[in-house]
Design an enzyme around this catalytic site. Structure first.
Site, short mmCIF file in Angstrom:
data_model
loop_
_atom_site.label_atom_id
_atom_site.label_comp_id
_atom_site.label_asym_id
_atom_site.label_seq_id
_atom_site.Cartn_x
_atom_site.Cartn_y
_atom_site.Cartn_z
N CYS A 67 0.95 -1.22 -0.13
CA CYS A 67 0.33 0.01 0.43
C CYS A 67 1.29 1.15 0.13
CB CYS A 67 -1.37 0.37 1.45
SG CYS A 67 -1.77 1.52 1.43
N HIS A 114 -9.40 -4.06 -2.02
CA HIS A 114 -8.30 -2.92 -1.32
C HIS A 114 -8.62 -1.87 -1.06
CE1 HIS A 114 -3.60 -1.90 -0.19
NE2 HIS A 114 -4.32 -0.82 -0.48
N GLU A 115 -8.76 -1.09 -2.08
CA GLU A 115 -9.17 0.54 -1.48
C GLU A 115 -10.23 -0.01 -1.56
OE1 GLU A 115 -7.41 1.91 -3.43
OE2 GLU A 115 -5.50 0.80 -3.05
ZN ZN Z 1 -3.95 0.85 0.12
#
Ligand code: ZN
Length: 190
Positions: A103, A145-146
């Site tokens: 990330c 994830h987003e």
């Molecule tokens: Zn991220």
């Protein structure tokens, strides 16, 4: 200030905030989207082994439900993105699979994170039209994830307390196990 300086990293408290719905696609929203793309490309410019795969607006300190996902994960020369506004995962299924995840807001730390293998998402595109996406594999992982970012959740939350799940990048670009004491010092967990 270059665009990559816009990216905030843990333990910045804003990363734990919930993002707000975008009601109209204004010039301000378009500016945020342009900044997100520029920040992602700047970030990867000096990192030979990494690709800036995607970004959520909160990562540049803008608490709006906007995510930008790279159209080609394997070729850094393709600098195009798909943008999704107010994205919602409407279905997530398939076997949970574990894979490496990083990330831009978690500096130099990677994790092996379980995710659903298939998702369906609905959202608006950059022009405000409604779109639906069906994704599997790595794209499904990126979407989860987003969308997590919009709810103040980060990949490290899934592997907290699991010393074997954390990795770092070696000089040659390979991921190697990371000492959990060093992980704890990075102040990633809420
Ligand atoms: Zn991220």
């Amino acid at each position: 200030m270059s665009s990559k300086d816009l990216i905030i990293t843990l333990p910045h408290p804003y990363l734990r905030e919930k993002s707000r719905k975008v009601s109209t696609i204004t010039d301000e929203v378009r500016k945020i989207i342009a900044d997100m793309k520029a920040a992602t490309l700047d970030w990867e410019a000096n990192r030979p082994h990494e690709v800036g795969v995607a970004l959520a607006a909160i990562q540049i300190n803008q608490p709006y439900k906007i995510i930008a996902i790279r159209n080609n994960f394997d070729n850094k020369k393709d600098k195009t993105f798909s943008v999704f506004i107010n994205p919602q995962i409407i279905k997530a299924d398939g076997d949970a699979s574990e894979d490496f995840e990083g990330c831009l807001s978690v500096k130099d730390i990677y994790g092996k994170v379980p995710r659903f293998s298939k998702v369906r998402m609905k959202a608006l595109n950059e022009s405000g039209q409604s779109v639906r996406v069906r994704a599997e594999g790595f794209l499904a992982r990126v979407i989860q994830h987003e969308v997590d970012h919009l709810n103040g959740r980060l990949f490290v939350d899934y592997i907290k307390g699991q010393p074997d799940a954390f990795y770092k990048l070696a000089e040659d670009g390979k991921l190697i196990s990371m000492d959990y004491e060093a992980v704890k010092k990075a102040d990633l967990f809420r």
